[in-house]
Design a protein around this motif. Structure first.
Motif, PDB file in Angstrom:
ATOM      1  N   GLU A 219      -7.862  -8.577   0.928  1.00 46.34           N
ATOM      2  CA  GLU A 219      -6.699  -8.870   0.093  1.00 46.34           C
ATOM      3  C   GLU A 219      -5.675  -9.736   0.808  1.00 46.34           C
ATOM      4  OE1 GLU A 219      -2.953  -6.292  -1.393  1.00 46.34           O
ATOM      5  OE2 GLU A 219      -4.844  -5.766  -2.375  1.00 46.34           O
ATOM      6  N   SER A 220      -5.430  -9.453   2.080  1.00 42.17           N
ATOM      7  CA  SER A 220      -4.347 -10.142   2.782  1.00 42.17           C
ATOM      8  C   SER A 220      -4.781 -11.452   3.427  1.00 42.17           C
ATOM      9  CB  SER A 220      -3.745  -9.224   3.856  1.00 42.17           C
ATOM     10  OG  SER A 220      -3.075  -8.131   3.247  1.00 42.17           O
ATOM     11  N   GLY A 222      -7.329 -13.352   2.234  1.00 42.06           N
ATOM     12  CA  GLY A 222      -7.898 -14.226   1.218  1.00 42.06           C
ATOM     13  C   GLY A 222      -9.334 -14.627   1.479  1.00 42.06           C
ATOM     14  N   SER A 248      -4.899 -14.149  -2.935  1.00 44.69           N
ATOM     15  CA  SER A 248      -5.097 -12.731  -2.623  1.00 44.69           C
ATOM     16  C   SER A 248      -6.171 -12.176  -3.544  1.00 44.69           C
ATOM     17  CB  SER A 248      -3.785 -11.959  -2.797  1.00 44.69           C
ATOM     18  OG  SER A 248      -3.976 -10.581  -2.538  1.00 44.69           O
TER      19      SER A 248
END
Length: 348
Positions: A219-220, A222, A248
């Motif tokens: 998520e952080s 990418g 994200s």
């Protein structure tokens, strides 16, 4: 004709849980009433909202069907979370069956054993993993919780097709945990752990049908992570690819025929398509606009000709057609729907 059941976040969630990044970028998502029901005609591509199917629960942000019974499970993203079970009628109407406390805070996902013997619930805030015994009729019963590791924050769960392992993304510890399951589906022994780069925040995962690869999005950072696997059990990270600069990733789903992986990318408001070969290879093929803002959830229809995307900040479902080469093209006007967070198809 098909039903689409959509879970979302209800109003009280923001009273005790601040919106986490990256969802603070455009905090315009409206509260959901519960689980929404839509009808979907695959022949004409018509998607129509039918109303609220269940409003007697708190933030059902993740839905999962029973593998063989007309039963739907909802994980409550709430303090003192519950696993809630509903009987599902042919038209998608839901009737409450039973609910049990899942012994954790903010349930983020649920997975069901292929045999239907257990459901597993992962919690985001305290990292509790719960195993819920299911009765022959799908009713949840006894709940056993695994003490979390320090800093654990669980985000997604999948059971391997043979039912021998439970895969869990640990968002807080940057790990993918592999829990072994015994013949009855009960958790067995200590998990093995695959470390991801610090701060990557592994969010959702997908299993390649070949059994030789597992896909995870960070998520952080990418990124799409491709993991080598044997029998769907991951062993090590094979490759890492950036999906979209500054994006994200949220959810990812394989096309039913294999060969193409679709990934929702928030902040960039894109759907990315990867060509995958089932042996660990993955290549970014194309990106298309998500049809709204902040694609939080997406699902490929079992027929393989449509992709449905829940754009969270713009409060709508966007429908895409999938052609023979697995390329996406938008269809119709998005359907307005508050806070779409999880999608399930059921046949009428």
């Amino acid at each position: 004709m098909w039903n689409v059941l959509v879970g979302g976040l209800t109003a009280e969630v923001w009273e005790h849980y601040p919106r986490p990044e990256p969802d603070t970028v455009l905090p315009t998502a409206r509260p959901a009433a519960g689980i929404e029901r839509l009808s979907f005609d695959t022949a004409s591509g018509t998607l129509r909202r039918e109303g609220t199917a269940a409003a007697d629960l708190r933030s059902p942000q993740y839905l999962e069907p029973h593998p063989t019974l007309p039963v739907l499970y909802a994980a409550e993203f709430a303090h003192s979370a519950r696993l809630v079970a509903y009987d599902t009628a042919p038209d998608g109407a839901l009737t409450p069956r039973a609910a049990v406390a899942s012994l954790g805070t903010m349930a983020a996902a649920v997975a069901v054993h292929p045999s239907g013997s257990h459901a597993y619930v992962g919690h985001l805030v305290d990292g509790v993993l719960a195993a819920v015994a299911l009765g022959p009729d799908g009713s949840p019963g006894r709940v056993e919780a695994v003490a979390p590791a320090a800093g654990a924050s669980l985000h997604h769960l999948r059971v391997t097709p043979d039912g021998t392992a439970l895969l869990v993304t640990d968002f807080g510890r940057d790990e993918l945990c592999v829990h072994r399951l015994d013949g009855d589906g009960a958790l067995s022994g200590e998990p093995t752990r695959i470390r991801f780069p610090a701060g990557s925040r592994p969010r959702h995962l997908e299993l390649d049908p070949s059994g030789r690869a597992v896909y995870v999005v960070g998520e952080s950072d990418g990124a799409l992570y491709v993991l080598d696997a044997g029998g769907h059990v991951p062993t090590a990270i094979r490759s890492v690819q950036e999906i979209a600069p500054g994006g994200s990733p949220s959810e990812l789903h394989l096309h039913p025929e294999g060969g193409t992986l679709f990934v929702g990318v928030r902040k960039a408001d894109l759907i990315a398509s990867f060509a995958v070969d089932g042996a660990g290879g993955a290549r970014l093929r194309a990106t298309v606009p998500s049809g709204g803002s902040s694609p939080r959830t997406l699902a490929v229809h079992p027929g393989g000709r449509h992709l449905l995307v829940g754009n969270w900040h713009s409060n709508e479902l966007a429908l895409f057609g999938i052609d023979g080469a697995h390329r996406l093209h938008p269809m119709s006007v998005p359907v307005l729907l508050p806070s779409p967070s999880s999608l399930v198809f059921t046949r009428r």
